[in-house]
Motif scaffolding. Sequence first.
Motif, PDB file in Angstrom:
ATOM      1  N   LEU A 139      -4.804   1.623   3.518  1.00 50.33           N
ATOM      2  CA  LEU A 139      -4.308   2.646   2.609  1.00 50.33           C
ATOM      3  C   LEU A 139      -5.018   3.973   2.831  1.00 50.33           C
ATOM      4  CD1 LEU A 139      -2.423   3.255   0.267  1.00 50.33           C
ATOM      5  CD2 LEU A 139      -4.204   2.466  -1.300  1.00 50.33           C
ATOM      6  N   ALA A 140      -6.348   3.923   2.965  1.00 46.24           N
ATOM      7  CA  ALA A 140      -7.105   5.154   3.199  1.00 46.24           C
ATOM      8  C   ALA A 140      -6.729   5.795   4.523  1.00 46.24           C
ATOM      9  CB  ALA A 140      -8.604   4.857   3.145  1.00 46.24           C
ATOM     10  N   THR A 141      -6.442   4.960   5.520  1.00 50.63           N
ATOM     11  CA  THR A 141      -5.996   5.478   6.814  1.00 50.63           C
ATOM     12  C   THR A 141      -4.628   6.139   6.701  1.00 50.63           C
ATOM     13  OG1 THR A 141      -7.231   3.779   7.984  1.00 50.63           O
ATOM     14  CG2 THR A 141      -5.443   4.836   9.187  1.00 50.63           C
ATOM     15  N   PHE A 142      -3.705   5.458   6.023  1.00 48.89           N
ATOM     16  CA  PHE A 142      -2.361   5.990   5.877  1.00 48.89           C
ATOM     17  C   PHE A 142      -2.373   7.297   5.080  1.00 48.89           C
ATOM     18  CE2 PHE A 142       1.733   5.877   3.372  1.00 48.89           C
ATOM     19  CZ  PHE A 142       2.510   6.390   4.394  1.00 48.89           C
ATOM     20  N   ALA A 143      -3.223   7.382   4.062  1.00 49.62           N
ATOM     21  CA  ALA A 143      -3.291   8.601   3.266  1.00 49.62           C
ATOM     22  C   ALA A 143      -3.695   9.791   4.132  1.00 49.62           C
ATOM     23  CB  ALA A 143      -4.277   8.414   2.112  1.00 49.62           C
ATOM     24  N   ALA A 144      -4.695   9.592   4.999  1.00 51.90           N
ATOM     25  CA  ALA A 144      -5.124  10.680   5.875  1.00 51.90           C
ATOM     26  C   ALA A 144      -4.027  11.051   6.867  1.00 51.90           C
ATOM     27  CB  ALA A 144      -6.393  10.267   6.618  1.00 51.90           C
ATOM     28  N   LEU A 145      -3.431  10.043   7.475  1.00 54.26           N
ATOM     29  CA  LEU A 145      -2.394  10.280   8.482  1.00 54.26           C
ATOM     30  C   LEU A 145      -1.185  10.994   7.883  1.00 54.26           C
ATOM     31  CD1 LEU A 145      -1.477   9.536  11.451  1.00 54.26           C
ATOM     32  CD2 LEU A 145      -0.385   7.547  10.427  1.00 54.26           C
TER      33      LEU A 145
ATOM     34  N   ARG B 189      -8.531   3.143  -3.675  1.00 53.43           N
ATOM     35  CA  ARG B 189      -7.452   4.107  -3.872  1.00 53.43           C
ATOM     36  C   ARG B 189      -7.994   5.511  -4.095  1.00 53.43           C
ATOM     37  NH1 ARG B 189      -4.741   2.661  -8.499  1.00 53.43           N
ATOM     38  NH2 ARG B 189      -6.220   1.028  -9.050  1.00 53.43           N
ATOM     39  N   ARG B 190      -9.155   5.592  -4.750  1.00 59.09           N
ATOM     40  CA  ARG B 190      -9.792   6.899  -4.933  1.00 59.09           C
ATOM     41  C   ARG B 190     -10.230   7.468  -3.573  1.00 59.09           C
ATOM     42  NH1 ARG B 190     -13.707   5.349  -7.891  1.00 59.09           N
ATOM     43  NH2 ARG B 190     -12.472   5.364  -9.798  1.00 59.09           N
ATOM     44  N   ILE B 191     -10.817   6.618  -2.742  1.00 53.59           N
ATOM     45  CA  ILE B 191     -11.212   7.049  -1.397  1.00 53.59           C
ATOM     46  C   ILE B 191     -10.004   7.548  -0.612  1.00 53.59           C
ATOM     47  CG2 ILE B 191     -12.031   6.188   0.842  1.00 53.59           C
ATOM     48  CD1 ILE B 191     -13.936   4.355  -0.778  1.00 53.59           C
ATOM     49  N   ALA B 192      -8.872   6.865  -0.756  1.00 53.06           N
ATOM     50  CA  ALA B 192      -7.667   7.273  -0.031  1.00 53.06           C
ATOM     51  C   ALA B 192      -7.239   8.683  -0.422  1.00 53.06           C
ATOM     52  CB  ALA B 192      -6.540   6.270  -0.303  1.00 53.06           C
ATOM     53  N   LEU B 193      -7.223   8.976  -1.711  1.00 52.01           N
ATOM     54  CA  LEU B 193      -6.837  10.312  -2.149  1.00 52.01           C
ATOM     55  C   LEU B 193      -7.879  11.349  -1.729  1.00 52.01           C
ATOM     56  CD1 LEU B 193      -5.431   9.520  -5.704  1.00 52.01           C
ATOM     57  CD2 LEU B 193      -4.129  10.242  -3.690  1.00 52.01           C
ATOM     58  N   GLN B 194      -9.158  10.992  -1.824  1.00 53.79           N
ATOM     59  CA  GLN B 194     -10.204  11.914  -1.382  1.00 53.79           C
ATOM     60  C   GLN B 194     -10.091  12.210   0.107  1.00 53.79           C
ATOM     61  OE1 GLN B 194     -13.538   9.574  -2.666  1.00 53.79           O
ATOM     62  NE2 GLN B 194     -13.788  10.660  -4.607  1.00 53.79           N
ATOM     63  N   ARG B 195      -9.768  11.192   0.886  1.00 52.54           N
ATOM     64  CA  ARG B 195      -9.674  11.385   2.330  1.00 52.54           C
ATOM     65  C   ARG B 195      -8.486  12.280   2.680  1.00 52.54           C
ATOM     66  NH1 ARG B 195      -9.030   7.329   7.413  1.00 52.54           N
ATOM     67  NH2 ARG B 195      -9.926   8.771   8.901  1.00 52.54           N
TER      68      ARG B 195
END
Length: 272
Positions: free
Chosen positions: A185-191, A228-234
Amino acid sequence: MPLISIITAAHARSATYLPETAKAIEAVKLPEGWDLEWVVQEDGADPKLRGFFASIPYAEYDAAGRQLGIALTRNLALTRASGVLLQALDQDDILLPEIFTTLIPHFTERGIHWAIGQADDLLPDGTRKPYPSPIPFGLKRPGEVNEFAEADGGNWPIHGAALMLRTATFRALGGWTGIPYDDELATFAALSQICEGYYDEAITWLYRHHPDQIHRTNGARQLSAAGRRIALQRAVAVQATGMTFSSEPAGAFVNERPVHVGEITKDTTLGA
């Protein structure tokens, strides 16, 4: 010949559905002129799956012989991938036969860097349950999916377990995020924050539900909010860097160049 690399982190203790996953890969269709490899990395201190993959000619298997967790295990598989495109796949999920003939053409026709099709839930009794998409299908501009997720309390409308990705783009972003939960999820958020993607309405994979899934454990639920917080931060951080990738269609696909390394040359002995 352009190649697509299926990336799977495997674990012997939870490999109950692996034969079904392998059978589904055997049935997938490829666009004319394409080939595939299945790059598998087994996690755990006592690997047991080498024999299973030995009979699959397109499988590239390895094991670290230690417990590393799913993100690091996926990234070890990534180091061995040669394809110009990657297909993420968990060891218990199912790719449907038309997934590659449906999604790969989007990378030729558009300057996208990720794509995914819709999934049905595969229930323990073998039945399929449709999962209505909360967002429209089609081309997704950078940041669009994350905007929805943030407005919905950090809940993403697209599941990262079966993403198709440009290998070079994914490596530039560091591969799977090294966190204990929601690494995809964190990867997809950044991409998806800085790259266009395509969300196809065709059902191209099945997301399996079963009692042994990690996300059903108390530990996973406790880590979910942080992931999920890390994903949005990233997503915010990667946009702030100004990083961009080409939005032009790929044209001719070129597979990844092999990179070879030798032994460490620095003297690390403790003697005087």
